[in-house]
Design a protein around this motif. Sequence first.
Motif, PDB file in Angstrom:
ATOM      1  N   ASN A   1       2.298 -44.659  -1.594  1.00 46.25           N
ATOM      2  CA  ASN A   1       1.760 -45.717  -0.869  1.00 46.25           C
ATOM      3  C   ASN A   1       0.562 -45.614   0.216  1.00 46.25           C
ATOM      4  O   ASN A   1       0.695 -44.644   0.692  1.00 46.25           O
ATOM      5  CB  ASN A   1       2.859 -46.604  -0.059  1.00 46.25           C
ATOM      6  CG  ASN A   1       3.941 -47.153  -1.016  1.00 46.25           C
ATOM      7  OD1 ASN A   1       3.624 -47.574  -2.184  1.00 46.25           O
ATOM      8  ND2 ASN A   1       5.242 -47.266  -0.358  1.00 46.25           N
TER       9      ASN A   1
ATOM     10  N   GLN B   1       4.137 -52.739  -3.023  1.00 46.12           N
ATOM     11  CA  GLN B   1       4.723 -51.838  -2.033  1.00 46.12           C
ATOM     12  C   GLN B   1       5.969 -52.603  -1.655  1.00 46.12           C
ATOM     13  O   GLN B   1       6.015 -53.788  -1.794  1.00 46.12           O
ATOM     14  CB  GLN B   1       4.116 -51.487  -0.791  1.00 46.12           C
ATOM     15  CG  GLN B   1       2.736 -50.604  -1.102  1.00 46.12           C
ATOM     16  CD  GLN B   1       2.261 -50.018   0.020  1.00 46.12           C
ATOM     17  OE1 GLN B   1       2.812 -50.277   1.258  1.00 46.12           O
ATOM     18  NE2 GLN B   1       0.985 -49.422   0.100  1.00 46.12           N
ATOM     19  N   GLY B   2       7.181 -51.754  -1.624  1.00 49.92           N
ATOM     20  CA  GLY B   2       8.471 -52.181  -1.045  1.00 49.92           C
ATOM     21  C   GLY B   2       9.206 -52.954  -2.472  1.00 49.92           C
ATOM     22  O   GLY B   2      10.160 -53.995  -2.270  1.00 49.92           O
TER      23      GLY B   2
END
Length: 109
Positions: free
Chosen positions: A56, A32-33
């Motif tokens: 997510n 994530q990110g």
Amino acid sequence: MQRPTPPAADGPADGPGQDAARLTAWVRGQVQGVGFRWYTRAQALAIGGLRGFARNHRDGRVEVVAEGPRDRCARLLDWLRTGDTPGRVEGVTEIWDTPRGGYADFDIR
């Protein structure tokens, strides 16, 4: 470890002899990110014939749902496990099922 064979699905998918399948994969790690969902969408579109989404989850995993010809779903799964993905994939858990439909494209959620 041997990977289970995806189950057969009823009806044609993308042409004669192409069994339709639904792959749900939960990807763990640093996913994530880092643009993981966007790259997953791009890979699904590059493979072609896949519909579904990547999203997510609060626990840090990314859920990937792909429906289409079984061999193309398997190619996406292989990419999730061994491909040049952004971030760091520590593991992938998958479930194979019959398609449910309802997806116009492969989306980011």
